[in-house]
Structure formats: C-alpha cells, structure tokens
Write a protein that holds these residues in place. Structure first.
Motif, PDB file in Angstrom:
ATOM      1  N   SER A 210      36.960  50.074  35.438  1.00  0.00           N
ATOM      2  CA  SER A 210      36.225  50.919  36.312  1.00  0.00           C
ATOM      3  C   SER A 210      36.156  50.507  37.860  1.00  0.00           C
ATOM      4  O   SER A 210      36.389  51.207  38.728  1.00  0.00           O
ATOM      5  CB  SER A 210      34.877  51.527  35.763  1.00  0.00           C
ATOM      6  OG  SER A 210      35.050  51.781  34.461  1.00  0.00           O
ATOM      7  N   ILE A 211      35.784  49.269  38.079  1.00  0.00           N
ATOM      8  CA  ILE A 211      35.756  48.885  39.277  1.00  0.00           C
ATOM      9  C   ILE A 211      36.867  47.952  40.004  1.00  0.00           C
ATOM     10  O   ILE A 211      37.417  48.234  41.207  1.00  0.00           O
ATOM     11  CB  ILE A 211      34.447  47.813  39.328  1.00  0.00           C
ATOM     12  CG1 ILE A 211      33.409  48.319  39.097  1.00  0.00           C
ATOM     13  CG2 ILE A 211      34.446  46.986  40.803  1.00  0.00           C
ATOM     14  CD1 ILE A 211      32.039  47.601  38.977  1.00  0.00           C
ATOM     15  N   VAL A 212      37.602  47.127  39.183  1.00  0.00           N
ATOM     16  CA  VAL A 212      38.750  46.491  39.566  1.00  0.00           C
ATOM     17  C   VAL A 212      39.727  47.402  39.945  1.00  0.00           C
ATOM     18  O   VAL A 212      40.403  47.156  41.113  1.00  0.00           O
ATOM     19  CB  VAL A 212      39.278  45.316  38.631  1.00  0.00           C
ATOM     20  CG1 VAL A 212      40.247  44.699  38.935  1.00  0.00           C
ATOM     21  CG2 VAL A 212      37.910  44.319  38.316  1.00  0.00           C
ATOM     22  N   SER A 213      40.135  48.226  39.168  1.00  0.00           N
ATOM     23  CA  SER A 213      41.402  48.824  39.603  1.00  0.00           C
ATOM     24  C   SER A 213      41.230  49.906  40.880  1.00  0.00           C
ATOM     25  O   SER A 213      42.040  49.641  41.888  1.00  0.00           O
ATOM     26  CB  SER A 213      41.969  49.974  38.641  1.00  0.00           C
ATOM     27  OG  SER A 213      40.755  50.913  38.257  1.00  0.00           O
ATOM     28  N   PRO A 214      40.122  50.520  41.094  1.00  0.00           N
ATOM     29  CA  PRO A 214      40.246  50.974  42.408  1.00  0.00           C
ATOM     30  C   PRO A 214      40.137  50.058  43.621  1.00  0.00           C
ATOM     31  O   PRO A 214      40.533  50.421  44.529  1.00  0.00           O
ATOM     32  CB  PRO A 214      38.919  51.977  42.348  1.00  0.00           C
ATOM     33  CG  PRO A 214      38.016  51.403  41.235  1.00  0.00           C
ATOM     34  CD  PRO A 214      39.040  50.978  40.469  1.00  0.00           C
ATOM     35  N   VAL A 215      39.471  48.798  43.471  1.00  0.00           N
ATOM     36  CA  VAL A 215      39.475  47.892  44.536  1.00  0.00           C
ATOM     37  C   VAL A 215      40.727  47.432  44.772  1.00  0.00           C
ATOM     38  O   VAL A 215      41.209  47.371  45.934  1.00  0.00           O
ATOM     39  CB  VAL A 215      38.498  46.736  44.053  1.00  0.00           C
ATOM     40  CG1 VAL A 215      38.636  45.637  45.161  1.00  0.00           C
ATOM     41  CG2 VAL A 215      36.904  47.048  43.982  1.00  0.00           C
ATOM     42  N   ILE A 216      41.506  47.281  43.708  1.00  0.00           N
ATOM     43  CA  ILE A 216      42.763  46.651  43.905  1.00  0.00           C
ATOM     44  C   ILE A 216      43.682  47.793  44.595  1.00  0.00           C
ATOM     45  O   ILE A 216      44.223  47.363  45.650  1.00  0.00           O
ATOM     46  CB  ILE A 216      43.444  46.345  42.591  1.00  0.00           C
ATOM     47  CG1 ILE A 216      42.669  45.127  42.084  1.00  0.00           C
ATOM     48  CG2 ILE A 216      44.978  45.861  42.704  1.00  0.00           C
ATOM     49  CD1 ILE A 216      43.204  44.579  40.595  1.00  0.00           C
TER      50      ILE A 216
END
Ligand SMILES: Nc1ncnc2c1ncn2[C@@H]1O[C@H](COP(=O)(O)OP(=O)(O)O)[C@@H](O)[C@H]1O
Ligand SMILES: [Mg+2]
Lengths: 310, 253
Positions: free
Chosen positions: B24-30
C-alpha cells in the motif's frame, strides 16, 4: 402464543419471470425445530433468503419475533442467524477475525470469551488463527456456523447444513442443534438427509415448486402417511399367489420364497395381519420368517410430490 | 445508527490495508518518485517554472490527486465488489444494518486509505522539492473531499461491476485520462485557447485547480467553482447510492 416466525402469502418472482415462491404461508413456533424438505429448486433457499433479508419478496408479509422483516428489519434481523448453503467465506481472512466481524455487524460489543466458547464448541479453537483457505470443507462449514452463532441468535437457519459434510461434523452439528433448542432457540433447517429430518425435527414442511404441500408434526406425518410393508418368507417358492389370498394386497417379494404385504397403519383399525397369517397357513404355505418395514419420509415425500405433480 | 456495525466494517476493511501495508505504501512512493524523475527532471529542465512556481513543485498537487483518485476508486470498488464476488455479502444483507451504514463503513475505510497514501506522497515529494503550502487547511479539505467523493464513486462502480474487467474498465478508460488531461502536469493557461475551453468540461480540472490553489495560491478556475464541483460530484454520488439503496440494484435479487 404468537408464532416466532410468521410467513403470510409470500410470493417471489425473479427478474427472469420465474415464480420461485407461489404464495407460501407458514408459522413456526418458538423453540421448535422445523425441517424444510424439498427437491432442488423447490424454493427453500429463496424462502430463507427472503426471511433473512438477503433477497426481497415480490409480495407477502413476514414477521420474526413479532417484528416485520421489512419495516422493522433491525429488530427482526437481530434475532436471526443464518448458515448459508454455499460456503461463502473470505479465503484470506482468519477464523477468529471473521467470526468477530459477524458479531460486530450485529451491533454487539466485542466479547472474546463468548467467541472462544463458540469456537471451542465447534472444534475450531485450534484453528482460530488459521486462514480460511487452509481449512477443509467441513471446517469451513463449522466457521459458517460459528459466524451465525457469534451474535447469539434466537432463530437459526441452517440451509442444507449436512450436504457434503463428514459424519463427525454431522454428529456435532445435531448436538449443537439440540443444545440450542434446549436454550430456546428456534431452528429451521433444510436437508437432503431425510432420516435426519425425521430424527431431529419436531415438524416437517414439504415444499415443492414454490408451494408448501404440508406442514405436520414429524410423528403424526409418519403415522398418517406411514405405509407399512410386511415381508413374508416362506419355506417353499411361490410362483403365483394362491386363490385363497387374492383378497389381500400381496405382491412378489425380494426373492422367489417371499411375498410382500402392503398395508396402511391407521390407529383404531386392524391391519388384517392375523387373518392373513391364518389364511397363509390354510393355503398350505409354511412360514419361515416375517419382517415389517415402515416407509421413510422419503417415500412419503416422493408420494406427495407425485400427487402434487398430477 | 448502528455504530458498532459501522466500526466493525471499518476495522475489518482497514485490517486488510494493514496486512498489505507495504504494498500500500511502497508502490505509490515508487511511482511518485518515478513521476518526479520523468516529469520533474526531464520536463522540468525545459520548463523551469509555471507562473512563478518551480515545475517540480507545480506537479505535486496533480500527482497527489492522480494517486488519490485512482486509489479511492480502486479501494472502494474492490471493497464492495469482493463480498459480492465471493458471496460474503449475505452477511451484510442479513445483519441489522442499513445500507447507509454499509456505505459509511466501506467508503470510510477506502477514503482513509487513500488519504493516507496522499499524505505519504506529499511527504515523498518534500524529499524532492522544497515547498510551502499556503493554505494547509484548504489543502486538507480538498484532499478529504476528493477521497470521500471518489470512494463513493468507486463504491458505485463496485456495485455496478459484474466482473473484474468491468471493475477496472471505468478507472482505466475514463478516470485516468480525465486526470491526465485535468491539468495534473500543466497549467491550462499553457494550452491553446480552444483546448482551454474544452478543458472546462473536465470535472477533474476543478479539483486539481482547487487543490493547487491550496498549495500555491494559483488556480485555473476560481476556488468557489472548484468547491462547487467537488460538492456537486459528492452529491451526485450520494444520490446514485441512495437510489441503489432504494432499489437494491445489483445487490439483492
Ligand atoms: N437469483 C435468481 N435469479 C433467478 N432465478 C433464481 C435465482 N435464485 C434462484 N432461482 C430459481 O428459483 C428456484 C428456487 O431456487 P432455490 O430457492 O435455490 O431452491 P432450493 O434451495 O429449494 O434448491 C429455482 O428454480 C432457481 O433456479
Ligand atoms: Mg437451496
């Protein structure tokens, strides 16, 4: 006393025009176990779904515990637990979580001690943190039951609870059903296992093609509809039924040495067994053994549905 | 109101988020970082600033909107579609809860998750470009309203969808283009006049404009219009949901 569940002239026409229920009326008393029997497609699941709010009715009226299921749905549904026919569970969820969710949905405060009790009763406590997808089919059905019991229902619907279930779970399930009944819970179940309905239900409702054919006390139904058969084994083969016995409803038996006598057992009326046996001896036949068999609910049911079809 | 039930649904849905927190967090950050590299650095080297704001900073509100809108639709849509798909919806329908309470639980959880993602993207953006948010309260208001309205919209899509393809169709075919063409990466003043007019028919323009105004005090359209647009959209979604509730459309047979 007012019935726990009152179903009045309920009709259901699906969007595709199919009349799944054609004016069903039914009263279910508080604390009784009612078995709904009917072939596939009779409308059992549809009826349960409408009472529980999963489906809507086209017309009619239903109340549960005196509360109308449409206008006063909150009060009505609060009383109801339902175990669906299909295994509808979220595969990635864990057992205890999903049971907790069910309790929460009914507006009850979290009560881990009660959930533990339910899980233990269903032999699910060891699996409390297992994911649903890791459970066997029987275990999944236990989870469905736990979910239905999690909010302490006063009415429990079990839609074909024994379909495809192992012997152990079936035994557990009937024990739970009896315990619940002892605690005053009203239980409605549908089943294919007719001997079980016969053994566990107080009353049996027979439904076919969206109509209730009859609702009767299990024992009375057995007595009224209970046709009996007597198999008469003889010392010698009988190729044809002797003249002297023509007045009896006799037919060929399971093998050459036997005959079958069919009669209806009606209270206060003699079934004519004594005279038959006397006449058999008089005809020169020698008896070896006699056994009687009561027709099962299944036979009764088949007859009823056939009558209805004509 | 059956608050206990709303809370039960909300918690259950949020638990799904926590279980998959890293995705949930990593993909939008990337993906945000990639946008910064591609748009901020590559294009930013040609367009140094837009109306006095560094290009890298200028695209931040649009990037947040892009993620928040897609996430809201995806979360809420999936949230209600999944129980329909696997049959657990029987439990919602047979519980003593109203449809409104179901909506609050599901939409609340979906909106919370996308708001969290929006804030995470904002924090990531700070790592790339220095920014000063001029109207932080308005920024939060726009963020919250966008999360809410698009979660409502996603909920409707989730009810409407009969299969996974349909579930993805609307976001893919309609929403993503509207967001990209909604001024996420440019100011509409940079377009030829004809396109500026056409742009005004894109509802997302009003959202991004309002949101960007909260950041930098710059707007393509007036703040009032932006607010009206998002409140209108929320109202329309609520209307459709009310109708679904009345008719049981695609949830009760
Ligand atoms: N959602 C539906 N749409 C159309 N027809 C349905 C639907 N659900 C059930 N039916 C039809 O209604 C009839 C009764 O079904 P059901 O209540 O499931 O029977 P039972 O549980 O007794 O096997 C069947 O003919 C079935 O095909
Ligand atoms: Mg069925």
């Amino acid at each position: 006393m007012a019935p726990m569940i009152s179903v009045r002239d309920v009709r259901k026409t699906f969007d595709d025009g199919l009349d799944a229920l054609k004016g069903v009326s039914l009263d279910i008393e508080k604390g009784e176990i009612l078995a709904l029997l009917g072939p596939n497609g009779a409308g059992k699941t549809t009826l349960i779904s409408i009472i529980c709010g999963i489906s809507t009715m086209t017309s009619g009226q239903i109340s549960v515990g005196g509360h109308d299921v449409v206008n006063d749905y909150r009060a009505a549904r609060r009383l109801i637990g339902v175990v669906p026919q299909e295994i509808n569970l979220e595969p990635f969820e864990r057992v205890r979580n999903t049971v907790r969710l069910s309790r929460g949905l009914f507006g009850l405060p979290r009560n881990d001690a009660f959930i533990e009790e339910v899980l233990r009763k269903l032999s699910l406590w060891d699996k409390r943190d297992a994911q649903i997808l890791a459970l066997s089919g029987g275990m999944k059905r236990r989870v469905l039951i736990a979910k239905a019991l999690s909010h302490e229902p006063r009415v429990l619907f079990l839609d074909e609870p024994t379909a495809g279930v192992d012997v152990e779970l079936r035994k557990d399930m009937w024990q739970i059903v009896r315990d619940l009944q002892a605690a005053g819970v009203t239980i409605i179940l549908t089943t294919h296992y007719i001997e079980e309905a016969e053994a566990i239900a107080d009353r049996v409702g027979v439904i076919s093609k969206g109509e209730i054919l009859l609702v009767e006390k299990t024992g009375a139904l057995m007595r009224r509809m209970g046709r009996k058969e007597m198999i008469i084994e003889l010392q010698q083969p009988v190729s044809e039924i002797p003249e002297a016995l023509a007045k009896y409803d006799l037919g060929p038996g399971p093998d050459a040495n036997s005959l079958v006598y069919r009669y209806v057992s009606v209270p206060g009326q003699r079934p004519g067994i004594t005279s038959l046996l006397t006449d058999i001896s008089a005809a020169g036949l020698v008896l070896r053994d006699v056994q009687t068999r009561q027709s099962s609910l299944e036979d009764i049911f088949v007859d009823l549905v056939r009558e209805n079809a004509v | 109101m059956n608050w206990q039930a709303i809370l039960a649904i909300y918690r259950f849905e949020m638990a799904r988020t926590w279980r998959t927190i890293w995705q949930s967090i990593v993909s939008p950050v990337i993906s945000t970082s990639l946008y910064f590299v591609v748009f901020g650095t590559a294009i930013g080297s040609r367009i140094s600033e837009v109306e006095g704001v560094a290009y890298g900073a200028f695209i931040v509100p649009g990037l947040i909107m892009l993620s928040v809108i897609t996430q809201s639709i995806a979360n809420a849509g999936f949230g209600i579609y999944f129980p329909k798909f696997i049959g657990t919806i029987y439990e919602l329908l047979s519980a003593p809860i109203s449809f409104l309470e179901i909506v609050i639980g599901y939409v609340g959880a979906a909106a919370t998750k996308s708001a969290m993602i929006g804030l995470i993207i904002l924090a990531t953006a700070y790592l790339f470009v220095p920014m000063q948010i001029q109207h932080p309260v308005w920024m939060l208001v726009f963020l919250a309203l966008t999360c809410l309205s698009f979660s409502l919209f996603g909920f409707i899509i989730g009810i409407w969808a009969k299969n996974f393809e349909q579930l993805q169709l609307v976001p893919l075919l309609i929403v993503t283009p509207l967001v990209f063409l909604g001024g996420a990466f440019y100011s509409s003043s940079m377009l030829p006049p004809v396109w500026q007019t056409i742009t005004l028919f894109n509802p997302v323009v009003y959202l991004i404009s309002g949101f960007r105004w909260a950041f930098f005090g710059l707007a393509d359209v007036s703040l009032g219009l932006s607010l009206l647009a998002i409140l209108g959209f929320t109202g329309a979604c609520l209307g459709v949901i009310w109708w679904i509730f009345r008719t049981g459309w695609r949830i009760k047979s």
